[in-house]
Design an enzyme around this catalytic site. Structure first.
Site, PDB file in Angstrom:
ATOM      1  N   ILE A 136       0.833  -1.204   0.000  1.00 53.52           N
ATOM      2  CA  ILE A 136       0.000   0.000   0.000  1.00 53.52           C
ATOM      3  C   ILE A 136       0.867   1.254   0.000  1.00 53.52           C
ATOM      4  O   ILE A 136       0.663   2.167  -0.805  1.00 53.52           O
ATOM      5  CB  ILE A 136      -0.936   0.024   1.223  1.00 53.52           C
ATOM      6  CG1 ILE A 136      -1.819  -1.229   1.238  1.00 53.52           C
ATOM      7  CG2 ILE A 136      -1.794   1.294   1.216  1.00 53.52           C
ATOM      8  CD1 ILE A 136      -2.710  -1.384   0.038  1.00 53.52           C
TER       9      ILE A 136
ATOM     10  N   GLU B  81      15.160  -2.202   4.823  1.00 48.58           N
ATOM     11  CA  GLU B  81      15.974  -1.489   3.843  1.00 48.58           C
ATOM     12  C   GLU B  81      15.752  -2.002   2.420  1.00 48.58           C
ATOM     13  O   GLU B  81      15.836  -1.232   1.462  1.00 48.58           O
ATOM     14  CB  GLU B  81      17.462  -1.582   4.206  1.00 48.58           C
ATOM     15  CG  GLU B  81      18.024  -2.990   4.222  1.00 48.58           C
ATOM     16  CD  GLU B  81      19.526  -3.006   4.477  1.00 48.58           C
ATOM     17  OE1 GLU B  81      20.125  -1.917   4.498  1.00 48.58           O
ATOM     18  OE2 GLU B  81      20.077  -4.105   4.654  1.00 48.58           O
TER      19      GLU B  81
ATOM     20  N   ALA C 229       0.931   4.198   6.756  1.00 49.15           N
ATOM     21  CA  ALA C 229       0.581   2.868   6.243  1.00 49.15           C
ATOM     22  C   ALA C 229       1.333   1.747   6.940  1.00 49.15           C
ATOM     23  O   ALA C 229       1.066   0.570   6.687  1.00 49.15           O
ATOM     24  CB  ALA C 229       0.855   2.813   4.731  1.00 49.15           C
TER      25      ALA C 229
ATOM     26  N   LYS D 117     -11.338  -4.913   9.673  1.00 47.96           N
ATOM     27  CA  LYS D 117     -11.201  -5.830  10.813  1.00 47.96           C
ATOM     28  C   LYS D 117     -11.122  -5.084  12.146  1.00 47.96           C
ATOM     29  O   LYS D 117     -11.161  -5.707  13.219  1.00 47.96           O
ATOM     30  CB  LYS D 117      -9.979  -6.728  10.613  1.00 47.96           C
ATOM     31  CG  LYS D 117     -10.150  -7.696   9.437  1.00 47.96           C
ATOM     32  CD  LYS D 117      -8.883  -8.435   9.116  1.00 47.96           C
ATOM     33  CE  LYS D 117      -9.111  -9.383   7.935  1.00 47.96           C
ATOM     34  NZ  LYS D 117      -9.554  -8.693   6.699  1.00 47.96           N
TER      35      LYS D 117
ATOM     36  N   LYS E 258      -5.507  -2.334  15.635  1.00 51.63           N
ATOM     37  CA  LYS E 258      -5.830  -1.285  14.656  1.00 51.63           C
ATOM     38  C   LYS E 258      -6.970  -0.402  15.165  1.00 51.63           C
ATOM     39  O   LYS E 258      -7.006   0.808  14.905  1.00 51.63           O
ATOM     40  CB  LYS E 258      -6.195  -1.903  13.302  1.00 51.63           C
ATOM     41  CG  LYS E 258      -5.032  -2.605  12.614  1.00 51.63           C
ATOM     42  CD  LYS E 258      -3.921  -1.655  12.198  1.00 51.63           C
ATOM     43  CE  LYS E 258      -4.267  -0.881  10.949  1.00 51.63           C
ATOM     44  NZ  LYS E 258      -3.141  -0.020  10.511  1.00 51.63           N
TER      45      LYS E 258
ATOM     46  N   VAL F 295      -4.616 -13.632   0.502  1.00 50.86           N
ATOM     47  CA  VAL F 295      -4.685 -15.058   0.202  1.00 50.86           C
ATOM     48  C   VAL F 295      -4.584 -15.344  -1.297  1.00 50.86           C
ATOM     49  O   VAL F 295      -4.148 -16.435  -1.702  1.00 50.86           O
ATOM     50  CB  VAL F 295      -5.994 -15.661   0.770  1.00 50.86           C
ATOM     51  CG1 VAL F 295      -7.213 -15.144   0.000  1.00 50.86           C
ATOM     52  CG2 VAL F 295      -5.964 -17.186   0.720  1.00 50.86           C
TER      53      VAL F 295
ATOM     54  N   THR G 279     -10.121 -21.529   3.712  1.00 54.51           N
ATOM     55  CA  THR G 279     -10.618 -21.609   5.091  1.00 54.51           C
ATOM     56  C   THR G 279     -12.057 -22.122   5.130  1.00 54.51           C
ATOM     57  O   THR G 279     -12.344 -23.158   5.708  1.00 54.51           O
ATOM     58  CB  THR G 279     -10.546 -20.228   5.770  1.00 54.51           C
ATOM     59  OG1 THR G 279     -11.165 -19.245   4.915  1.00 54.51           O
ATOM     60  CG2 THR G 279      -9.101 -19.829   6.015  1.00 54.51           C
TER      61      THR G 279
END
Length: 472
Positions: A152, A175, A226, A272, A284, A317, A334
């Site tokens: 991102i 790096e 980000a 989430k 988050k 995924v 899943t």
């Protein structure tokens, strides 16, 4: 043996036929070849007749009782592959698409074709930026991006470069990834002759002293935050690092931004974080609460952008499934009933930039991603794009992993979301003093708390809301 039709009379087709003819007990018998080069039609390749063009596919399958098709044109793009696959839908044949015919004796690795992840969400138009408008607001400003080497962060850097800032600060801990994005932008700079200063900075957002030092040196006008740990199952077993990076790291970047009078701070978050059930989402959410503090003294406008699942990002995924399809290994899924909101990496980065232009305090911005998509349907689409037949793919269902939800949400109830543009929703949240103090207390003491106790505390705090919010 299965009567087999080969599509492609070039080097790929020749390689396939040689392999089938020389492999002991091969399941496939090459019967005919199709190729769009009319000069090759009515000739032979290794004794196998070239009988027509690709447009003759259905007719040739019926005429020669074909049971299996091998697409042996490695340079064929995904769109052309899809057209051929569509022609085969009504035919009772199996299909194999050769991802690479140039495996050597030295390297037997399968070359994985590149996937355009936008092809997985073709049912809606991609979010676009008004570059002219953005350029007017970013031109000659200093933009700092944390996590600039990530999927991102690096895309945000590319998009910002197109808006003529004065300089871009590429801040990251790794790096290798920072070197990569710096090299890419330096090359773009040479090609476009744009006078944009590009400054790579290796630093850890968990180091508050280093953050202060960097922000005082470069005085960024706009900060895109980000940097984060984003992998759900991984963070379930690494709660201390999740808190240190996602919560404390965010706090350090916010405080450095406010210290130097940064105009806008945008935190990249996730769906989430809404009613979180896992450590990643909970950390988050606490980072969101720090960002959305009710602060009447600072000139820095802080807001949050929440993403759905970002297709093709690190930890997504779908790159794993794409590789499994082409390597011939079982797909590990899943739960087929699981649903998610999806967006592409370019959409995600454009949403972050667009949100920063709205200059709204305590705002939470979310892209209109349409309805949640079922994982089962997305996997079917992925198999279709690969050129393979679903009945040839083995799928293993491994069950929902710890911390995962069957469906995601975009807003908490009290955030009172509304649509602010054709493709964007906005909600608002004002972190209470009580919530803020609790987060800071956790930041001070988390390292001394046992894992399970800490997990319970973290999830409880993340799912508590400002009770006065609903009356605002």
């Amino acid at each position: 043996m299965m009567r087999t039709l080969i599509i492609g009379a070039g080097a790929g087709g020749e390689f396939v036929i040689e392999q089938l003819q020389t492999t002991k007990n091969s399941r496939y018998q090459p019967v005919v070849i199709l190729d769009d080069d009319t000069h090759k039609v009515n000739s032979e390749l290794n004794g196998v007749p070239i009988v027509g063009n690709i447009t003759d596919l259905r007719k040739i399958i019926m005429a020669h009782t074909i049971e299996h098709v091998i697409l042996a044109i490695p340079t064929l793009n995904v769109v052309m592959q899809s057209k051929i696959i569509d022609q085969l839908r009504d035919s009772d044949v199996t299909l194999f698409v050769l991802p690479s015919v140039f495996s050597t004796m030295q390297s037997q690795k399968v070359a994985i074709p590149e996937l355009d992840y936008g092809d997985l969400i073709q049912n809606r138009s991609e979010f676009q930026l008004d570059y002219q408008d953005i350029q007017g607001k970013i031109s000659q400003k200093t933009v700092l991006i944390t996590g600039a080497g990530g999927s991102i962060g690096s895309e945000i850097a590319h998009q910002i470069f197109n808006c003529y800032p004065k300089r871009i600060i590429l801040l990251g801990h790794g790096e290798g990834s920072i070197y990569q994005i710096d090299s890419e932008l330096q090359q773009e700079k040479l090609l476009t002759s744009r006078e944009v200063e590009i400054i790579p900075v290796i630093a850890d957002i968990r180091d508050d002293t280093r953050m202060t030092q960097i922000f005082k040196k470069y005085m960024p006008n706009i900060v895109y935050h980000a940097a984060a740990h984003k992998h759900v199952p991984l963070m379930e077993n690494n709660i201390y690092e999740a808190i240190k990076n996602n919560v404390i790291g965010t706090h350090n970047v916010i405080q450095a931004s406010k210290l130097v009078g940064t105009e806008e701070f945008v935190m990249v978050s996730t769906d989430k974080a809404v009613n979180p059930k896992n450590i990643m989402g909970a950390t988050k959410r606490l980072a969101e609460k720090l960002t959305l503090e009710t602060d009447t003294t600072s000139k820095t406008i802080c807001n949050v952008v929440r993403f759905g699942n970002v297709l093709g990002s690190r930890g997504s995924v779908f790159p794993k499934l794409w590789n499994q399809i082409h390597q011939g290994t079982p797909l590990t899924i899943t739960n087929s009933e699981m649903k998610r909101y999806f967006m592409t990496i370019p959409e995600a980065s454009k949403l972050v930039i667009s949100a920063s232009m709205l200059k709204q305090r305590n705002a939470i911005f979310v892209l209109d991603m349409g309805e949640q998509l079922g994982l089962s349907g997305m996997v079917d689409q992925l198999i279709k794009l690969s050129g393979k037949n679903k009945r040839d793919i083995l799928i293993q269902y491994i069950g929902v992993r710890p911390g995962e939800k069957m469906e995601e949400e975009l807003f908490n109830q009290e955030e009172l979301s509304s649509k602010v543009s054709d493709k964007m929703y906005e909600g608002n949240y004002y972190t209470s003093i009580t919530e803020l103090n609790a987060v800071k207390e956790l930041m001070r003491n988390y390292a001394t708390i046992e894992h399970e106790t800490l997990r319970d505390m973290l999830l409880t705090m993340a799912n508590q809301h400002n009770t006065l919010q609903e009356t605002m």
